[in-house]
Write an enzyme that holds these catalytic residues in place. Structure first.
Site, mmCIF file in Angstrom:
data_model
loop_
_atom_site.group_PDB
_atom_site.id
_atom_site.type_symbol
_atom_site.label_atom_id
_atom_site.label_comp_id
_atom_site.label_asym_id
_atom_site.label_seq_id
_atom_site.Cartn_x
_atom_site.Cartn_y
_atom_site.Cartn_z
ATOM 1 N N LYS A 52 42.547 -66.298 41.010
ATOM 2 C CA LYS A 52 42.719 -67.059 42.524
ATOM 3 C C LYS A 52 41.534 -67.980 42.771
ATOM 4 C CE LYS A 52 46.657 -64.231 43.965
ATOM 5 N NZ LYS A 52 46.959 -63.045 44.488
ATOM 6 N N GLN A 96 44.792 -58.932 48.887
ATOM 7 C CA GLN A 96 45.334 -58.752 47.697
ATOM 8 C C GLN A 96 46.051 -57.288 47.724
ATOM 9 O OE1 GLN A 96 45.405 -60.861 44.939
ATOM 10 N NE2 GLN A 96 46.975 -59.265 44.222
ATOM 11 N N ASP A 119 50.238 -66.746 52.008
ATOM 12 C CA ASP A 119 51.239 -66.222 51.058
ATOM 13 C C ASP A 119 52.617 -66.231 51.893
ATOM 14 O OD1 ASP A 119 50.014 -64.848 49.100
ATOM 15 O OD2 ASP A 119 49.390 -63.082 50.035
#
Ligand code: NAP
Length: 280
Positions: A52, A96, A119
């Site tokens: 990422k 995460q 997200d």
């Protein structure tokens, strides 16, 4: 023979376009920042986070990496999130998952406001998606919609079946397809006559986490087959939830694994961060 939906090539194209948008944004409004929070040493999570951060660099988004020790307390993680929430440098916050067991994941994620929830997991963003309003969409289903669009596949009026009902893939996928005017059926582990339901789909999106589960007899001739799964076959080789070799001749379009949905997911995270910055 079906057309292969090349997620890798599409992701590269979209990242190229995004790089230009980010450069223009920087010229006029300043840096775009994504905070990536990792707690603990889970090897897979470390790889995801590295990827990422690398992807951010590629398009010119500034990443801020916070790697906390596994034993970090709930209050310390929450304090970091609170700092990021008020920071003007940060447009998106990504925690995460999974977090170490002693941490209350839900409580931590709830501190992220919907405007920085890149997200697309929070209740407000999911609610807005359900109501077909401006929102931030979960990256994987968002990527699937981009793939359909790029290949000229319009869900309008089609019968779509989503196999899997997770909060991060199946449910938002179903909502996106409904919003795109498809007639949608969501299947899960309690669905009866699964084979028949899947075999009636014009568009079949599979996200269950079972290697090669979807066989040719579950697919309608000419269907569009999108395989979200990331599994290992009997030889430990990466594969999807669809028995690709046998399904590919029946489908009109199909995504491979690897090289299908996977590369689109991180790309859409970058897009979501850009969108969040644009709505500052
Ligand atoms: P998940 O949370 O484990 O959910 C799996 C879903 O599949 C559940 O709704 C479950 O039903 C359903 N299911 C399981 N076995 C089934 C069966 N035999 N028949 C019918 N339905 C069944 O999984 P997820 O997080 O959505 O992930 C699914 C797959 O996508 C995994 O392989 C994951 O690695 C992959 N993935 C890939 C990406 C990417 O970027 N490519 C991103 C996210 C996930 P119940 O609800 O009834 O239990």
């Amino acid at each position: 023979m079906s057309t292969l939906i090349d997620g890798k090539a599409l992701a590269a194209k979209l990242r190229g376009e995004l790089k230009e948008k980010v450069a223009e944004f920087k010229r006029t409004k300043g840096e775009i920042g994504l905070a990536v929070v990792l707690v603990g040493e889970d090897p897979a999570s470390q790889v995801y986070v590295r990827n990422k951060i690398k992807a951010c660099e590629e398009v010119g988004i500034r990443s801020y990496s916070y790697h906390l020790p596994a034993e970090t307390s709930q209050s310390d993680v929450e304090a970091l999130i609170d700092e990021l929430v008020v920071s003007e440098k940060i447009d998106g916050i990504l925690v995460q998952l999974p977090l170490p067991k002693h941490l209350d994941e839900r409580k931590i994620l709830r501190r992220i406001p919907h405007t920085k929830d890149v997200d697309g997991f929070c209740a407000e963003n999911v609610g807005n998606l359900a109501m077909n309003r401006e929102t931030i969409v979960a990256c994987t289903p968002f990527g699937v919609m981009k793939m359909l669009e790029a290949y000229g596949i319009d869900p309008k009026g089609k019968s779509a079946v989503v196999l899997g009902r997770s909060n991060i893939v199946g449910k938002p996928m179903a909502m996106l397809l409904v919003n795109a005017d498809a007639t949608v059926t969501v299947c899960h582990s309690k669905t009866q006559n699964l084979k028949e339901v899947c075999a009636a789909a014009d568009i079949l999106v599979v996200a269950i986490g079972k290697a090669k589960f979807v066989t040719a007899d579950m697919v309608k001739e000419g269907a569009v087959v999108i395989d979200v799964g990331m599994d290992r076959d009997e030889n430990g080789k990466l594969c999807g939830d669809v028995d690709f070799e046998n399904v590919k001749d029946k489908a009109s379009y199909i995504t491979p694994v690897p090289g299908g949905v996977g590369p689109m997911t991180i790309t859409m995270l970058l897009y979501n961060t850009y969108i969040a910055a644009s709505r500052r």
